[in-house]
Design an enzyme around this catalytic site. Sequence first.
Site, PDB file in Angstrom:
ATOM      1  N   GLU A  33      25.209 -17.449   4.082  1.00  0.00           N
ATOM      2  CA  GLU A  33      25.645 -16.372   4.990  1.00  0.00           C
ATOM      3  C   GLU A  33      26.994 -16.708   5.646  1.00  0.00           C
ATOM      4  O   GLU A  33      27.261 -16.328   6.784  1.00  0.00           O
ATOM      5  CB  GLU A  33      24.573 -16.066   6.041  1.00  0.00           C
ATOM      6  CG  GLU A  33      23.350 -15.385   5.444  1.00  0.00           C
ATOM      7  CD  GLU A  33      22.727 -14.327   6.324  1.00  0.00           C
ATOM      8  OE1 GLU A  33      22.531 -14.591   7.511  1.00  0.00           O
ATOM      9  OE2 GLU A  33      22.455 -13.235   5.810  1.00  0.00           O
TER      10      GLU A  33
HETATM   11  S1  MYA Z   1      25.492 -14.178   0.751  1.00  0.00           S
HETATM   12  C1  MYA Z   1      27.091 -14.847   0.602  1.00  0.00           C
HETATM   13  C2  MYA Z   1      27.718 -15.250   1.853  1.00  0.00           C
HETATM   14  N1  MYA Z   1      29.117 -15.285   1.694  1.00  0.00           N
HETATM   15  C3  MYA Z   1      29.911 -15.206   2.739  1.00  0.00           C
HETATM   16  O1  MYA Z   1      29.499 -15.095   3.884  1.00  0.00           O
HETATM   17  C4  MYA Z   1      31.358 -15.188   2.431  1.00  0.00           C
HETATM   18  C5  MYA Z   1      32.206 -15.763   3.551  1.00  0.00           C
HETATM   19  N2  MYA Z   1      33.531 -15.249   3.471  1.00  0.00           N
HETATM   20  C6  MYA Z   1      33.945 -14.224   4.236  1.00  0.00           C
HETATM   21  O2  MYA Z   1      33.224 -13.708   5.080  1.00  0.00           O
HETATM   22  C7  MYA Z   1      35.353 -13.693   4.016  1.00  0.00           C
HETATM   23  O3  MYA Z   1      35.781 -13.996   2.726  1.00  0.00           O
HETATM   24  C8  MYA Z   1      36.359 -14.184   5.093  1.00  0.00           C
HETATM   25  C9  MYA Z   1      37.621 -13.311   5.009  1.00  0.00           C
HETATM   26  C10 MYA Z   1      35.849 -13.943   6.499  1.00  0.00           C
HETATM   27  C11 MYA Z   1      36.631 -15.669   4.898  1.00  0.00           C
HETATM   28  N3  MYA Z   1      33.943  -7.952   9.176  1.00  0.00           N
HETATM   29  O4  MYA Z   1      42.448 -11.495   4.980  1.00  0.00           O
HETATM   30  P1  MYA Z   1      41.069 -11.505   5.582  1.00  0.00           P
HETATM   31  C12 MYA Z   1      38.647  -7.641   7.280  1.00  0.00           C
HETATM   32  C13 MYA Z   1      34.652  -6.868   8.840  1.00  0.00           C
HETATM   33  O5  MYA Z   1      40.830 -12.343   6.766  1.00  0.00           O
HETATM   34  P2  MYA Z   1      39.806 -13.170   3.600  1.00  0.00           P
HETATM   35  C14 MYA Z   1      24.463 -15.432   1.199  1.00  0.00           C
HETATM   36  O6  MYA Z   1      24.844 -16.504   1.515  1.00  0.00           O
HETATM   37  C15 MYA Z   1      40.008  -7.912   7.912  1.00  0.00           C
HETATM   38  O7  MYA Z   1      40.155  -7.251   9.133  1.00  0.00           O
HETATM   39  N4  MYA Z   1      35.896  -6.934   8.356  1.00  0.00           N
HETATM   40  O8  MYA Z   1      39.999 -11.843   4.433  1.00  0.00           O
HETATM   41  C16 MYA Z   1      23.015 -15.029   1.146  1.00  0.00           C
HETATM   42  C17 MYA Z   1      40.924  -7.370   6.862  1.00  0.00           C
HETATM   43  O9  MYA Z   1      40.951  -5.965   6.967  1.00  0.00           O
HETATM   44  P3  MYA Z   1      42.292  -5.128   6.658  1.00  0.00           P
HETATM   45  C18 MYA Z   1      36.439  -8.150   8.216  1.00  0.00           C
HETATM   46  O10 MYA Z   1      40.766 -14.222   4.037  1.00  0.00           O
HETATM   47  C19 MYA Z   1      22.051 -16.008   1.665  1.00  0.00           C
HETATM   48  C20 MYA Z   1      40.207  -7.711   5.545  1.00  0.00           C
HETATM   49  O11 MYA Z   1      38.826  -7.850   5.896  1.00  0.00           O
HETATM   50  C21 MYA Z   1      35.731  -9.340   8.550  1.00  0.00           C
HETATM   51  O12 MYA Z   1      39.765 -12.778   2.181  1.00  0.00           O
HETATM   52  C22 MYA Z   1      20.688 -15.415   1.871  1.00  0.00           C
HETATM   53  C23 MYA Z   1      40.711  -8.991   4.919  1.00  0.00           C
HETATM   54  O13 MYA Z   1      40.649 -10.007   5.910  1.00  0.00           O
HETATM   55  C24 MYA Z   1      34.449  -9.192   9.037  1.00  0.00           C
HETATM   56  N5  MYA Z   1      33.699 -10.230   9.376  1.00  0.00           N
HETATM   57  O14 MYA Z   1      38.347 -13.665   3.986  1.00  0.00           O
HETATM   58  C25 MYA Z   1      20.329 -15.489   3.302  1.00  0.00           C
HETATM   59  N6  MYA Z   1      36.534 -10.402   8.273  1.00  0.00           N
HETATM   60  O15 MYA Z   1      42.570  -5.335   5.194  1.00  0.00           O
HETATM   61  C26 MYA Z   1      19.093 -14.797   3.727  1.00  0.00           C
HETATM   62  C27 MYA Z   1      37.678  -9.907   7.793  1.00  0.00           C
HETATM   63  O16 MYA Z   1      41.931  -3.720   6.980  1.00  0.00           O
HETATM   64  C28 MYA Z   1      19.039 -14.913   5.214  1.00  0.00           C
HETATM   65  N7  MYA Z   1      37.618  -8.553   7.766  1.00  0.00           N
HETATM   66  O17 MYA Z   1      43.347  -5.695   7.535  1.00  0.00           O
HETATM   67  C29 MYA Z   1      17.880 -14.374   5.852  1.00  0.00           C
HETATM   68  C30 MYA Z   1      17.776 -14.653   7.323  1.00  0.00           C
HETATM   69  C31 MYA Z   1      16.508 -15.299   7.771  1.00  0.00           C
HETATM   70  C32 MYA Z   1      16.501 -16.771   7.649  1.00  0.00           C
HETATM   71  C33 MYA Z   1      15.454 -17.522   8.386  1.00  0.00           C
HETATM   72  C34 MYA Z   1      15.539 -19.016   8.209  1.00  0.00           C
HETATM   73  C35 MYA Z   1      14.892 -19.841   9.273  1.00  0.00           C
END
Ligand code: MYA
Length: 597
Positions: free
Chosen positions: A413
């Site tokens: 996540e």
């Molecule tokens: S699923 C896979 C998980 N993967 C990730 O979380 C991937 C992480 N990477 C990223 O989030 C992005 O690539 C990052 C941005 C943040 C690094 N909300 O140039 P940028 C917009 C909305 O900064 P990048 C799994 O694990 C930004 O304004 N928009 O982008 C499942 C811009 O917009 P614009 C956002 O450098 C596991 C555009 O995006 C956000 O490429 C199962 C580009 O921005 C945001 N947050 O990378 C789990 N951030 O173009 C089950 C940026 O308009 C769990 N932007 O200016 C269940 C729970 C229960 C568990 C219980 C256990 C005890």
Amino acid sequence: MTDTNTLSTEAAPQRTNDGESILAALFHGRLPHGQVASWPEVPAEESELFDVFHDALERFLATDFDPVAIDRNAKIEPATLEAFAELGLFGLIVPEEHGGLGLSQTSYTRILARVGAECASTAVTLGAHSSIGMKALLLFGNDEQKARWQPDLASGERIAAFCLTEPGSGSDAASIRTKATRQDDGSWRLEGEKVWITNGGIAGFFTVFARTEAPTGWPEGKPHLACFVVLREQDGVRIGAEEDKLGLKGSSTTTVALDGVVVPDSARIGDDGDGFKIALEVLNSGRLGLAGACAASARRMLELATAQAKAREQFGRPIASFGLIRDKLARMATEVFGMESMAYLIAGIADRKGRGEALPSQALEAAACKVWCTERLWETAHEALQIAGGNGFMREFPYERVLRDARVNMIFEGTNEILRLMLALGALKGLGKHLRSTAKKLKSPGGFVPSLVELGRFKMGSVPRIECPLDESLRTSEATEDWAQVERVLRAASRGARRILVKHGKKVVEAQEDVAALADLAMGALNALGAFVRVHGRKGGSNERLRTLLQDLVAVRLDDARNKLAALDRGVRATRKSVAKHLIEDDLRVPSPFDKD
Ligand code: MYA
């Protein structure tokens, strides 16, 4: 200068209900008061529904549920999945009109947390289904799509999975290679491979992100993705073998290959080109459930370790009577209280937004809760195992399972590293803009003196007093007394934000070590704020036991803040940079004491 209590000469800002993110406002040295004026309450009708469901869940967990077998067999048996479905666990957030319970983020998180405290494999199975697997449909699907798929998702007829990650695309989510090509008849052909897909082996509904052709004029380097629903029975869907994992053994994790899968255009969620935003929005909201589940797991570890410490005698007395053990348990208790306060404060604000209030996205705060709670659970599980001693290492006891299961929380996540950068840089944007516009005003007639004064204060790291955000009616003398300490933690975060901008300017994006230290300051502040609003933000006054926890928590957070501010001032040590260079660029290894030369 690392003092967190420097008096400021700046005037306190006006009370505001504006739509600013809490962390962004905090870096400015203010709070969006409307969001944190009181502790969020769940509406009465939902509370009643929740209680009925929760009772049924408790009965099920006490009688028909065996988390040890799930871990040992590395599988949740089909009969158990059916029992979850019968109970309604797959329909927690699906609206009632489509057969679900329509729970808010707060109530959903409480259920997931209750399950997670017993069995993380089960919580992840349910969480991957609701928090992320079906979330794009819920948030961005059209009415026809929702009517078509939500009933089966609610009943558990189809379990959902979220397919973003690929062999070459983990933290860098924008770099996915899976391709969707538009066919002449308007349908889409999907080609690619997704990895580490939770629920891959049991899902019937896959939310898949793929790259599509960008139209002319699309900004260079900006990802052009689309989001599709793929069903398991479709030609070309190939599910890999179950992965052999360190923890969460009972949850299903597989590859999902798409070998020329053709889906109709009606299976596309949102507009072509919006896929990246959709993926990030889904992840934003999913992170709150994980934070709540971690808090509940930490609470369970604390309960087990406390009972163990009281029962276990060494040197003729219970080990709970020894200072070192008491200190560990107290620290765990304070952190559990803080984790729950922070996670449910933000979940409650997200619910107010969901009920139509004009509030900003909680993306930054959700990331902060995820990072904070996953790390505190890791520490709590580690300490609980230590208190249990030899028993803790044995599979007969739950400590080792919880520890194994908790490890991946800091990876999936969004890794905690990428989320630290995301939340701190995201929250800094507003302050950076303010700094630039103040600098510009130096050239404007009449703007020179005030801008110069403000820039001077900025450079000195002078931070305005942050006014207590509570509603007037809640500001008791105890609240005012506690706020004086909480505010010092909050101002330390604001001071850190100013220092880092002055130090790095535009190059802040590259100063990762400092940005991570700032993220720690921001998370510590949000933690203290959550605890404060929980203790003092309810009618009827505070309770002395809760106040003691709050005061202990704030004292710890102030110590943390001093350390982080000192780390920011110091920057990365030159010696550390040299060691890294030897290791990476020079390809040198750490000398062994037995080397001949
Ligand atoms: S699923 C896979 C998980 N993967 C990730 O979380 C991937 C992480 N990477 C990223 O989030 C992005 O690539 C990052 C941005 C943040 C690094 N909300 O140039 P940028 C917009 C909305 O900064 P990048 C799994 O694990 C930004 O304004 N928009 O982008 C499942 C811009 O917009 P614009 C956002 O450098 C596991 C555009 O995006 C956000 O490429 C199962 C580009 O921005 C945001 N947050 O990378 C789990 N951030 O173009 C089950 C940026 O308009 C769990 N932007 O200016 C269940 C729970 C229960 C568990 C219980 C256990 C005890």
